[in-house]
Motif scaffolding. Sequence first.
Motif, PDB file in Angstrom:
ATOM      1  N   LEU A 199       0.947  -1.190   0.168  1.00 54.11           N
ATOM      2  CA  LEU A 199       0.202  -0.263  -0.040  1.00 54.11           C
ATOM      3  C   LEU A 199       1.213   1.277   0.225  1.00 54.11           C
ATOM      4  O   LEU A 199       1.549   1.465   1.020  1.00 54.11           O
ATOM      5  CB  LEU A 199      -0.780  -0.238   1.010  1.00 54.11           C
ATOM      6  CG  LEU A 199      -1.686   1.120   1.904  1.00 54.11           C
ATOM      7  CD1 LEU A 199      -2.637   1.390   0.133  1.00 54.11           C
ATOM      8  CD2 LEU A 199      -2.359   1.460   2.974  1.00 54.11           C
ATOM      9  N   ASN A 225      -3.968   1.849  -3.725  1.00 52.44           N
ATOM     10  CA  ASN A 225      -3.763   2.908  -3.756  1.00 52.44           C
ATOM     11  C   ASN A 225      -4.641   3.504  -3.292  1.00 52.44           C
ATOM     12  O   ASN A 225      -5.643   3.299  -4.071  1.00 52.44           O
ATOM     13  CB  ASN A 225      -2.482   3.912  -4.659  1.00 52.44           C
ATOM     14  CG  ASN A 225      -1.963   5.674  -3.808  1.00 52.44           C
ATOM     15  OD1 ASN A 225      -2.965   5.929  -3.347  1.00 52.44           O
ATOM     16  ND2 ASN A 225      -1.365   6.119  -4.781  1.00 52.44           N
ATOM     17  N   ASP A 226      -5.682   4.871  -2.153  1.00 51.52           N
ATOM     18  CA  ASP A 226      -6.496   5.280  -2.252  1.00 51.52           C
ATOM     19  C   ASP A 226      -6.640   6.231  -3.641  1.00 51.52           C
ATOM     20  O   ASP A 226      -8.071   6.718  -3.445  1.00 51.52           O
ATOM     21  CB  ASP A 226      -6.409   5.766  -1.295  1.00 51.52           C
ATOM     22  CG  ASP A 226      -5.712   6.614  -0.497  1.00 51.52           C
ATOM     23  OD1 ASP A 226      -4.507   6.690  -0.615  1.00 51.52           O
ATOM     24  OD2 ASP A 226      -5.770   8.216  -0.980  1.00 51.52           O
ATOM     25  N   TYR A 264       0.666   9.671  16.098  1.00 54.08           N
ATOM     26  CA  TYR A 264      -0.842   9.491  14.710  1.00 54.08           C
ATOM     27  C   TYR A 264      -2.637   9.606  15.164  1.00 54.08           C
ATOM     28  O   TYR A 264      -3.184   9.538  14.081  1.00 54.08           O
ATOM     29  CB  TYR A 264      -1.412   7.525  13.854  1.00 54.08           C
ATOM     30  CG  TYR A 264       0.592   7.961  12.888  1.00 54.08           C
ATOM     31  CD1 TYR A 264       0.641   8.811  12.281  1.00 54.08           C
ATOM     32  CD2 TYR A 264       1.168   6.498  13.438  1.00 54.08           C
ATOM     33  CE1 TYR A 264       1.950   8.537  11.151  1.00 54.08           C
ATOM     34  CE2 TYR A 264       2.031   6.041  12.721  1.00 54.08           C
ATOM     35  CZ  TYR A 264       2.774   7.655  11.535  1.00 54.08           C
ATOM     36  OH  TYR A 264       4.006   7.082  10.738  1.00 54.08           O
ATOM     37  N   TYR A 305      -5.084   8.389   8.421  1.00 58.07           N
ATOM     38  CA  TYR A 305      -3.894   7.468   9.167  1.00 58.07           C
ATOM     39  C   TYR A 305      -4.916   5.795   9.825  1.00 58.07           C
ATOM     40  O   TYR A 305      -5.038   4.609   9.269  1.00 58.07           O
ATOM     41  CB  TYR A 305      -3.172   7.561  10.049  1.00 58.07           C
ATOM     42  CG  TYR A 305      -1.973   6.087  11.047  1.00 58.07           C
ATOM     43  CD1 TYR A 305      -0.794   6.096   9.931  1.00 58.07           C
ATOM     44  CD2 TYR A 305      -2.865   5.481  11.815  1.00 58.07           C
ATOM     45  CE1 TYR A 305      -0.177   5.305  10.613  1.00 58.07           C
ATOM     46  CE2 TYR A 305      -1.401   4.769  12.471  1.00 58.07           C
ATOM     47  CZ  TYR A 305      -0.325   4.598  11.642  1.00 58.07           C
ATOM     48  OH  TYR A 305       0.346   3.434  12.222  1.00 58.07           O
TER      49      TYR A 305
HETATM   50  P1  GDP Z   1       3.894   3.488  10.003  1.00 54.43           P
HETATM   51  O1  GDP Z   1       4.810   2.720   9.534  1.00 54.43           O
HETATM   52  O2  GDP Z   1       3.587   2.982  10.808  1.00 54.43           O
HETATM   53  O3  GDP Z   1       4.308   4.435  10.623  1.00 54.43           O
HETATM   54  O4  GDP Z   1       3.202   3.790   9.180  1.00 54.43           O
HETATM   55  P2  GDP Z   1       3.275   3.943   7.248  1.00 54.43           P
HETATM   56  O5  GDP Z   1       3.449   5.942   6.873  1.00 54.43           O
HETATM   57  O6  GDP Z   1       5.010   3.449   7.093  1.00 54.43           O
HETATM   58  O7  GDP Z   1       2.359   3.278   6.448  1.00 54.43           O
HETATM   59  C1  GDP Z   1       1.429   2.623   6.726  1.00 54.43           C
HETATM   60  C2  GDP Z   1       1.573   1.830   5.550  1.00 54.43           C
HETATM   61  O8  GDP Z   1       0.827   2.549   4.450  1.00 54.43           O
HETATM   62  C3  GDP Z   1       2.717   2.084   4.417  1.00 54.43           C
HETATM   63  O9  GDP Z   1       2.864   1.309   3.438  1.00 54.43           O
HETATM   64  C4  GDP Z   1       2.518   3.807   3.476  1.00 54.43           C
HETATM   65  O10 GDP Z   1       2.852   3.354   1.732  1.00 54.43           O
HETATM   66  C5  GDP Z   1       0.495   3.206   3.584  1.00 54.43           C
HETATM   67  N1  GDP Z   1      -0.252   4.182   3.573  1.00 54.43           N
HETATM   68  C6  GDP Z   1      -0.254   5.007   5.002  1.00 54.43           C
HETATM   69  N2  GDP Z   1      -1.057   6.932   4.925  1.00 54.43           N
HETATM   70  C7  GDP Z   1      -1.232   6.364   3.268  1.00 54.43           C
HETATM   71  C8  GDP Z   1      -2.181   6.912   2.511  1.00 54.43           C
HETATM   72  O11 GDP Z   1      -2.871   8.056   2.623  1.00 54.43           O
HETATM   73  N3  GDP Z   1      -2.353   6.263   1.327  1.00 54.43           N
HETATM   74  C9  GDP Z   1      -2.026   5.544   0.980  1.00 54.43           C
HETATM   75  N4  GDP Z   1      -2.136   5.145  -0.732  1.00 54.43           N
HETATM   76  N5  GDP Z   1      -1.021   5.060   1.413  1.00 54.43           N
HETATM   77  C10 GDP Z   1      -0.877   5.604   3.013  1.00 54.43           C
END
Ligand code: GDP
Length: 349
Positions: free
Chosen positions: A34, A66-67, A121, A127
């Motif tokens: 994602l 992806n969104d 977050y 998130y």
């Molecule tokens: P963390 O690891 O909990 O700090 O969070 P991340 O920022 O790494 O997000 C987790 C996953 O979701 C990753 O693969 C990101 O690329 C994806 N991701 C997070 N927010 C979004 C978003 O708003 N849109 C998309 N398409 N992907 C997201």
Amino acid sequence: QSPFSHGTTPNTKNNHALTGAAPGKRANATFITLARNSDTWEIAKSIRHIEDRFNRKYNYDWVFLNDQPFDEQFKKITTRLVSGKTKYGLIPKEHWSFPEWIDQDKAAAVREDMRQRKIIYGDSVSYRHMCRFESGFFFEHELLAEYEFYWRVEPSIKLFCDVDYDPFLYMKENKKKYGFTLSLYEYKDTIPTLWETTKKFMAEYPQHIAEGNSMKFISDNDGKDYNNCHFWSNFEIGSLNWLRSPAYRDYFKYLDKAGGFFYERWGDAPVHSLGAALMLKQEEIHFFDNIAYWHVPFTHCPTSEEDREKYKCSCNPKDNFDWKGYSCTSRFFEMRGWEKPKGWEYQMN
Ligand code: GDP
Ligand code: MN
């Protein structure tokens, strides 16, 4: 062409004679990421790690979701690096939005409160959509319908050792449903009522609770309280068929109705973990000790010196998180009745 899909690149790279691919059969499996368009260069690094240490010899597909629509550069760079087929999907609106039963004012008040309390977050809407999507919907995407197993990869991760066998085939042949490398305690402030909600679910759906489950891993008093242990879901190798089972789907639906993705900040890691711990048999959960992995800020590095030599590992064994105080992996070993590997004491601090 379906409304969710941005098309598939034909696989012209999977020629074993030319690429030095490992002989033998493959599992029906894919990598899954994602990501946003802004993640292009960080996911490029992750892909390079996965390809160099494993996939260049196995050529598994890679599905990107992806969104928002992926842009041409994201598709070009990732397709260039992946040795298998790449596929790009758009997430349907219902899987990335507030369900109608959520009270928007209440959700907004929670975000403001969490912002003031500086919960990680806690003030983010996107998130929360991400956590809800990873908890309950990624495996429903039509691009994943044809696959049985997935390996989740996030931007900016690293692998430190050669993976010289096929973990997907390992899952299949050993009847594993969920695999992890790192485990730790969740922040209680993000999930105040997740366990109460899960207990209600267990009472209403006793048929979904497995015999020989991992209650001991997630509770120190036989299920009265949750000890906050969870598998770190930014790395997962798992069974899509399990996530698509009535048991897991009913669990997610129940949690989603309760609203905690928006009224709290439930993460997909505790949700997957509680699901796996309660609905799978202990032996169906696999610790991938020989997949050395980093996602900020934690490292899994194999404890065994022989393994680190055999798999040409580049991680510092002192960085291994498994036996440090904030890891739950020693609880996992205790539950299974396993001896900790030789040398673990040197990695405690
Ligand atoms: P963390 O690891 O909990 O700090 O969070 P991340 O920022 O790494 O997000 C987790 C996953 O979701 C990753 O693969 C990101 O690329 C994806 N991701 C997070 N927010 C979004 C978003 O708003 N849109 C998309 N398409 N992907 C997201
Ligand atoms: Mn991440």
